[in-house]
Scaffold this motif. Structure first.
Motif, PDB file in Angstrom:
ATOM      1  N   ALA A 263     -10.798   3.295  -2.094  1.00 19.35           N
ATOM      2  CA  ALA A 263     -11.686   2.418  -2.870  1.00 19.35           C
ATOM      3  C   ALA A 263     -10.842   1.419  -3.656  1.00 19.35           C
ATOM      4  CB  ALA A 263     -12.548   3.252  -3.809  1.00 19.35           C
ATOM      5  N   GLY A 264     -10.540   0.316  -3.007  1.00 19.08           N
ATOM      6  CA  GLY A 264      -9.758  -0.725  -3.674  1.00 19.08           C
ATOM      7  C   GLY A 264      -8.289  -0.414  -3.793  1.00 19.08           C
ATOM      8  N   THR A 265      -7.776   0.571  -3.051  1.00 19.47           N
ATOM      9  CA  THR A 265      -6.361   0.937  -3.102  1.00 19.47           C
ATOM     10  C   THR A 265      -5.828   1.140  -1.695  1.00 19.47           C
ATOM     11  OG1 THR A 265      -6.817   3.312  -3.251  1.00 19.47           O
ATOM     12  CG2 THR A 265      -6.641   2.083  -5.338  1.00 19.47           C
ATOM     13  N   ALA A 266      -4.508   1.157  -1.600  1.00 16.53           N
ATOM     14  CA  ALA A 266      -3.828   1.454  -0.334  1.00 16.53           C
ATOM     15  C   ALA A 266      -2.679   2.406  -0.635  1.00 16.53           C
ATOM     16  CB  ALA A 266      -3.306   0.180   0.322  1.00 16.53           C
ATOM     17  N   THR A 267      -2.581   3.467   0.135  1.00 16.48           N
ATOM     18  CA  THR A 267      -1.505   4.441  -0.021  1.00 16.48           C
ATOM     19  C   THR A 267      -0.448   4.180   1.038  1.00 16.48           C
ATOM     20  OG1 THR A 267      -3.066   6.082  -0.864  1.00 16.48           O
ATOM     21  CG2 THR A 267      -0.920   6.881  -0.134  1.00 16.48           C
ATOM     22  N   ILE A 268       0.766   3.914   0.599  1.00 17.40           N
ATOM     23  CA  ILE A 268       1.871   3.609   1.507  1.00 17.40           C
ATOM     24  C   ILE A 268       2.626   4.899   1.772  1.00 17.40           C
ATOM     25  CG2 ILE A 268       3.817   2.086   1.928  1.00 17.40           C
ATOM     26  CD1 ILE A 268       1.094   0.718   1.386  1.00 17.40           C
ATOM     27  N   ARG A 269       2.503   5.404   3.001  1.00 18.03           N
ATOM     28  CA  ARG A 269       3.135   6.673   3.371  1.00 18.03           C
ATOM     29  C   ARG A 269       4.189   6.538   4.467  1.00 18.03           C
ATOM     30  NH1 ARG A 269      -2.497   8.354   3.411  1.00 18.03           N
ATOM     31  NH2 ARG A 269      -2.969   9.687   1.612  1.00 18.03           N
ATOM     32  N   ARG A 270       4.078   5.511   5.279  1.00 19.93           N
ATOM     33  CA  ARG A 270       4.906   5.449   6.479  1.00 19.93           C
ATOM     34  C   ARG A 270       5.291   4.006   6.783  1.00 19.93           C
ATOM     35  NH1 ARG A 270      -0.333   6.313   7.543  1.00 19.93           N
ATOM     36  NH2 ARG A 270      -0.112   8.570   7.430  1.00 19.93           N
ATOM     37  N   THR A 271       6.216   3.867   7.698  1.00 20.49           N
ATOM     38  CA  THR A 271       6.659   2.546   8.138  1.00 20.49           C
ATOM     39  C   THR A 271       6.856   2.575   9.647  1.00 20.49           C
ATOM     40  OG1 THR A 271       8.406   0.864   7.922  1.00 20.49           O
ATOM     41  CG2 THR A 271       9.060   3.159   7.673  1.00 20.49           C
TER      42      THR A 271
END
Length: 435
Positions: A263-271
């Motif tokens: 909800a209005g966010t992004a979780t950066i876990r991988r590349t």
């Protein structure tokens, strides 16, 4: 009758192959045993400790590695042999695959040709310093015969100055490359110290100097607006807008999954990166600090919704040939996007928008620069970019902070009613160095 309990600890008989442990005259404990060595041979190694348990634990570790088929190295062997062992048995388990590939290239292109014949135990700081000075001053094309292996006619037409033609091109290594080569050697020798192969890391006694940070060309506010306008209607509109407004790395953008968006966010876990063995591979983030959750601007949320709708249409048109990976940004058939392909599309967008050429990574620098110019605190930018330490953020964008300091000083001078430049009879101030 003497029982095993009455026998001193230093004289107890150990099982065959477990080695021996005894106390030295200097009160230290020494453990010795036979382990697998380079060349499929056996050698006797000795380890030391302040207690019997410590010495025995070190010997047990070496014997266990030998039983797994990992050969032990000896300080009497060459540096080339140790570097090969370090890459194949140590670094490969502690480094990312892309980093290990770069380290391997450094070892085979520079370290082994320059220092490989030196004995590990006899390597000195003078040897390392002399070798680095040669790298700094000698043309690498001449030293490695790079141009000599190429077609002379083709070289003559494209490069008038060519070592193969007898005209040295004077291609020397940059300060950043020298620092990287030096750091690889330090890492390898540091592990040799931990394994008690050598008493000290001689590479740490050599100073290469602090290289200047790479120059980057962030977009100005006007150029950023023009870039966003040109990106409208592009298939990767959401990607380009997300890159400029959040400062995500290219690999982080391409590795983003729909499940990472909240909800209005992004979780950066991988590349997403291309590796030598696995091809396009999804890897963990660059560092632990790079794994983060960021807030998304309203415009990015709108673009992502439109992008998902467009992706659903492509999925329906492709049908059974659609390759479902769960990634946000994919090719029209659902497959992963090649990073080099994205770079070409980015460069084409710059040309169409009549913007000066920059790297894709400069969008990340543009984000931080524009935020700093808007007065955003450095710690907020550090969390947004996923830097490990705030010192990294402060160092990279020092030029922006200096410009903001000038603006603040001028603003204060205006508030204090300073006279315009050139008024009065006061002599100009001498320029003082900024440290």
């Amino acid at each position: 009758m003497t029982t095993p309990r009455d026998t001193p600890a230093s004289r107890r008989v150990r099982a065959n192959g477990d080695g021996t442990v005894y106390q030295r005259k200097d009160s230290r404990w020494e453990a010795a045993g036979y382990v697998l060595a380079l060349g499929n041979t056996r050698k006797r190694v000795r380890v030391y400790g302040s207690t019997r348990t410590e010495a025995l634990a070190k010997l047990t570790e070496k014997i266990a590695a030998s039983n797994r088929g990992v050969p032990a190295v000896t300080a009497q062997g060459s540096l080339a042999a140790y570097l090969t062992y370090w890459l194949e048995n140590v670094a490969v388990h502690h480094l990312r695959e892309t980093t290990h590939t770069r380290y391997t290239a450094v070892v085979h292109q520079y370290l082994i040709p320059g220092l490989g014949r030196k004995k590990l135990a006899k390597l000195t700081a003078k040897d390392v310093r002399t070798w680095l000075n040669d790298l700094r001053t000698v043309c690498q094309c001449c030293a490695r015969g790079t141009d000599a292996r190429r077609d002379r006619n083709a070289q003559a037409s494209r490069h008038p100055r060519c070592c193969a033609l007898g005209q040295c091109c004077r291609k020397r290594l940059s300060a950043l490359t020298l620092a990287h080569i030096h750091s690889v050697l330090k890492s390898a020798l540091e592990h040799a110290v931990r394994e008690e192969e050598i008493p000290r890391n001689v590479a740490r006694n050599v100073r290469t100097g602090t290289p200047r940070p790479r120059r980057f060309n962030p977009l100005t506010t006007d150029e950023a607006r023009r870039f966003l306008t040109a990106a409208q209607g592009h298939r990767h509109t959401a990607l380009f807008e997300l890159a400029l407004r959040t400062g995500l790395r290219k690999g982080e953008l391409l590795g983003l999954h729909w499940e990472d968006l909240g909800a209005g966010t992004a979780t950066i876990r991988r590349t997403l990166q291309r590796t030598r063995t696995g091809g396009l591979t999804t890897l963990p983030t660059k560092t632990i600090s790079s794994e983060r959750r960021i807030a998304l601007p309203v415009s990015c949320i709108t673009s992502l919704r439109a992008h998902r709708k467009h992706q659903s249409q492509e999925k329906e048109e492709t049908g059974s040939d659609w390759h479902d990976t769960g990634h946000v940004f994919t090719r029209p058939d659902g497959h992963l996007i090649e990073p080099a392909t994205l770079t070409r599309q980015f460069n084409a967008l710059l040309r169409d928008a009549h913007l000066r050429p920059i790297r894709f990574h400069d969008l990340r620098h543009s984000t931080a620069t524009l935020l700093l110019e808007q007065g955003v605190e450095l710690v907020v930018i550090k969390e947004l970019l996923g830097h490990a330490h705030i010192g990294v953020t402060a160092t990279v964008y020092a030029h922006v902070r200096l410009r903001l300091q000038r603006q603040a000083i001028d603003l204060l001078g205006h508030a204090l009613g300073d006279r315009a430049e050139g008024d009065g009879d006061d002599p100009p101030l001498c320029a003082a160095p900024v440290r």
